[in-house]
Design an enzyme around this catalytic site. Structure first.
Site, PDB file in Angstrom:
ATOM      1  N   GLY A 132       0.882  -1.471  -0.516  1.00  0.00           N
ATOM      2  CA  GLY A 132       0.213  -0.392  -0.001  1.00  0.00           C
ATOM      3  C   GLY A 132       0.866   1.016   0.291  1.00  0.00           C
ATOM      4  O   GLY A 132       0.854   2.263  -0.466  1.00  0.00           O
ATOM      5  N   TYR A 163      -1.851   6.627   5.880  1.00  0.00           N
ATOM      6  CA  TYR A 163      -0.952   7.864   5.448  1.00  0.00           C
ATOM      7  C   TYR A 163      -1.171   8.837   6.277  1.00  0.00           C
ATOM      8  O   TYR A 163       0.136   9.208   4.874  1.00  0.00           O
ATOM      9  CB  TYR A 163      -2.721   8.795   5.125  1.00  0.00           C
ATOM     10  CG  TYR A 163      -3.516   8.125   4.124  1.00  0.00           C
ATOM     11  CD1 TYR A 163      -3.380   7.662   2.814  1.00  0.00           C
ATOM     12  CD2 TYR A 163      -4.495   7.337   4.632  1.00  0.00           C
ATOM     13  CE1 TYR A 163      -4.041   6.642   2.326  1.00  0.00           C
ATOM     14  CE2 TYR A 163      -5.825   6.825   3.438  1.00  0.00           C
ATOM     15  CZ  TYR A 163      -5.563   6.561   2.423  1.00  0.00           C
ATOM     16  OH  TYR A 163      -5.872   6.366   1.393  1.00  0.00           O
TER      17      TYR A 163
HETATM   18  C1  LIG Z   1      -5.529   0.889   3.681  1.00  0.00           C
HETATM   19  C2  LIG Z   1      -4.359  -0.165   2.998  1.00  0.00           C
HETATM   20  C3  LIG Z   1      -4.411   0.616   1.606  1.00  0.00           C
HETATM   21  C4  LIG Z   1      -3.267  -0.147   3.098  1.00  0.00           C
HETATM   22  O1  LIG Z   1      -2.476  -1.294   2.280  1.00  0.00           O
HETATM   23  P1  LIG Z   1      -1.144  -1.852   2.865  1.00  0.00           P
HETATM   24  O2  LIG Z   1      -0.578  -2.982   2.080  1.00  0.00           O
HETATM   25  O3  LIG Z   1      -2.061  -3.141   4.224  1.00  0.00           O
HETATM   26  O4  LIG Z   1      -0.112  -0.850   4.073  1.00  0.00           O
HETATM   27  P2  LIG Z   1       1.314  -1.550   3.825  1.00  0.00           P
HETATM   28  O5  LIG Z   1       1.457  -2.527   4.124  1.00  0.00           O
HETATM   29  O6  LIG Z   1       2.080  -0.821   2.567  1.00  0.00           O
HETATM   30  O7  LIG Z   1       2.012  -0.062   5.354  1.00  0.00           O
HETATM   31  C5  LIG Z   1       2.470   1.022   5.749  1.00  0.00           C
HETATM   32  C6  LIG Z   1       2.262   1.235   6.757  1.00  0.00           C
HETATM   33  O8  LIG Z   1       1.523   1.172   7.372  1.00  0.00           O
HETATM   34  C7  LIG Z   1       1.330   0.412   8.184  1.00  0.00           C
HETATM   35  N1  LIG Z   1      -0.528   0.310   8.109  1.00  0.00           N
HETATM   36  C8  LIG Z   1      -0.901  -0.240   7.079  1.00  0.00           C
HETATM   37  N2  LIG Z   1      -2.780  -0.549   7.513  1.00  0.00           N
HETATM   38  C9  LIG Z   1      -2.344   0.647   8.316  1.00  0.00           C
HETATM   39  C10 LIG Z   1      -3.947   0.873   9.386  1.00  0.00           C
HETATM   40  N3  LIG Z   1      -5.267  -0.109   8.725  1.00  0.00           N
HETATM   41  N4  LIG Z   1      -3.524   1.125  10.408  1.00  0.00           N
HETATM   42  C11 LIG Z   1      -2.625   1.918  11.009  1.00  0.00           C
HETATM   43  N5  LIG Z   1      -1.470   1.271   9.988  1.00  0.00           N
HETATM   44  C12 LIG Z   1      -1.517   0.506   9.264  1.00  0.00           C
HETATM   45  C13 LIG Z   1       1.977  -0.173   8.296  1.00  0.00           C
HETATM   46  O9  LIG Z   1       2.146  -0.960   9.529  1.00  0.00           O
HETATM   47  C14 LIG Z   1       3.045   0.886   7.256  1.00  0.00           C
HETATM   48  O10 LIG Z   1       3.565   1.086   8.142  1.00  0.00           O
HETATM   49  P3  LIG Z   1       5.384   1.037   8.557  1.00  0.00           P
HETATM   50  O11 LIG Z   1       5.802   1.665   7.233  1.00  0.00           O
HETATM   51  O12 LIG Z   1       5.702   1.460   9.898  1.00  0.00           O
HETATM   52  O13 LIG Z   1       5.563  -0.838   8.875  1.00  0.00           O
HETATM   53  C15 LIG Z   1      -5.042  -1.873   2.889  1.00  0.00           C
HETATM   54  O14 LIG Z   1      -4.535  -2.096   3.795  1.00  0.00           O
HETATM   55  C16 LIG Z   1      -6.201  -1.631   2.038  1.00  0.00           C
HETATM   56  O15 LIG Z   1      -6.681  -1.877   1.314  1.00  0.00           O
HETATM   57  N6  LIG Z   1      -7.888  -1.359   3.301  1.00  0.00           N
HETATM   58  C17 LIG Z   1      -8.753  -1.713   2.801  1.00  0.00           C
HETATM   59  C18 LIG Z   1      -9.569  -0.119   1.953  1.00  0.00           C
HETATM   60  C19 LIG Z   1      -9.237   0.637   2.794  1.00  0.00           C
HETATM   61  O16 LIG Z   1      -9.630   0.505   3.957  1.00  0.00           O
HETATM   62  N7  LIG Z   1      -8.619   2.207   2.253  1.00  0.00           N
HETATM   63  C20 LIG Z   1      -8.860   2.932   1.909  1.00  0.00           C
HETATM   64  C21 LIG Z   1      -9.860   3.937   2.266  1.00  0.00           C
HETATM   65  S1  LIG Z   1      -9.859   6.169   2.756  1.00  0.00           S
END
Ligand SMILES: CC(C)(COP(=O)(O)OP(=O)(O)OC[C@H]1O[C@@H](n2cnc3c(N)ncnc32)[C@H](O)[C@@H]1OP(=O)(O)O)[C@@H](O)C(=O)NCCC(=O)NCCS
Ligand SMILES: CC(C)(COP(=O)(O)OP(=O)(O)OC[C@H]1O[C@@H](n2cnc3c(N)ncnc32)[C@H](O)[C@@H]1OP(=O)(O)O)[C@@H](O)C(=O)NCCC(=O)NCCS
Lengths: 183, 183
Positions: A132, A163
């Protein structure tokens, strides 16, 4: 070979990206420890590819959005939204000549000052691996290359820290996101 | 008569508004108690006119933005932003064959789901008379007629109540506006 042809061609619908095709995507090799290599003589390499190609299979995109529980939207409107977004970013898992859509994000913009990012999603099978973050960095790089100075988004409470980790600030100087729904 | 010709013509640059020219503006007559009618036999009527015309005099727009203390922006970029906004709304004081730009707002959009309103401004001489509200209602009416279901904006702390009065909600369900600036 059809896939690669699509892959490396420039999108004509994409009027906003003035980059050459070779800059249209970035390739990152990820660990393939989760590959089931049993029975294969040559273990296939798995790559993650980013693209600004707009010619997406809308059913594949719908499947991705379904996977994180988003409510369905009429494909006709999704098509229109993609056409009129300033930037459409997709993330793919590529193995040999197979590809799978595993991430998506898009942004609206005035092409000059502001861009607003919408619909950021990573498939649950690929979450929490840094993908992400990689997708968002790709989006920010593209917006920056277009001289957009103000990138905004509206974040659900559970993704604020995601974010923040990318350098986004919530309510800077007390500026608040506001919503209006037709009634 | 040049002014009226411009006034009633449709903007060709405006690809998003599918309304007929006669719907392009609304007319409201306001009290003309502040008119200096001394020496005039017939007191001129003052009208407030709204338009989605994009062919604005950028210097006049800059003057309006100056009047509320906004920092100057390169006209080349302002022009581009206006071209690529989904909706451009202006408010005019019209007296006889003279017009003056007294209000402005624009919105970016994906033409399907979301619109984001930017640069809402009413000239200080015309503030606190209900005209900002009238301009915003005009903008919302236009967005609604395009079936946009989610209208958003980013509000400075001192104008939160202005937007609340129009039905905007801040941080609904904990959704937060976030900003990223290039570094
Ligand atoms: C939100 C989303 C895009 C994150 O993607 P991801 O591939 O899981 O995230 P990453 O693995 O790249 O995480 C990057 C960083 O963010 C943090 N992070 C990821 N999801 C997180 C969450 N839900 N809450 C807090 N921190 C989060 C990770 O711990 C990581 O931290 P680090 O760099 O200190 O290790 C994914 O979880 C998703 O698609 N969720 C469902 C859809 C959604 O809610 N979209 C956003 C709508 S506003
Ligand atoms: C904000 C602005 C557009 C409002 O326009 P306006 O013509 O003065 O507003 P109106 O007279 O239509 O006011 C409508 C309502 O909002 C209220 N209101 C107006 N400005 C307000 C403010 N700054 N704070 C709180 N309430 C405000 C009015 O009291 C009125 O309430 P009512 O309907 O209960 O009587 C105008 O003041 C302006 O251009 N300000 C400078 C630029 C700016 O800050 N823009 C917003 C950037 S986010």
């Amino acid at each position: 070979m059809g896939f690669w042809k699509t892959w490396f061609s420039t999108s004509e619908a994409n009027s906003t990206t003035r980059t050459t095709p070779s800059e249209e995507y970035a390739v990152e090799t990820v660990g393939n420890s989760d590959l089931n290599g049993v029975g294969e003589v040559h273990q296939q390499e798995t790559r993650i590819v980013f693209s600004t190609e707009r010619d997406l299979d809308l059913y594949e995109l719908e499947e991705l959005c379904d996977s994180v529980g988003w409510s369905r939207r009429p494909l006709r409107k999704v098509k229109k939204a993609i056409e009129h977004s300033f930037l459409v970013a997709s993330m793919w898992q590529v193995r040999g000549n197979k590809r799978r859509l595993i991430g998506f994000a898009r942004a609206t913009s005035d092409h000059a000052f502001n861009a607003t990012i919408w619909d950021v999603v990573v498939h649950p099978d690929f979450q929490a691996k840094g993908l992400g973050k990689a997708l968002m960095k790709y989006v920010l790089k593209k917006l920056r290359s277009e001289e957009i100075s103000n990138v905004t988004l509206f974040a659900d409470p559970h993704v604020l820290d995601f974010y923040r980790g990318l350098g986004f600030m919530s309510d800077p100087e007390g500026i608040k996101g506001m919503f209006w729904y037709p009634h």
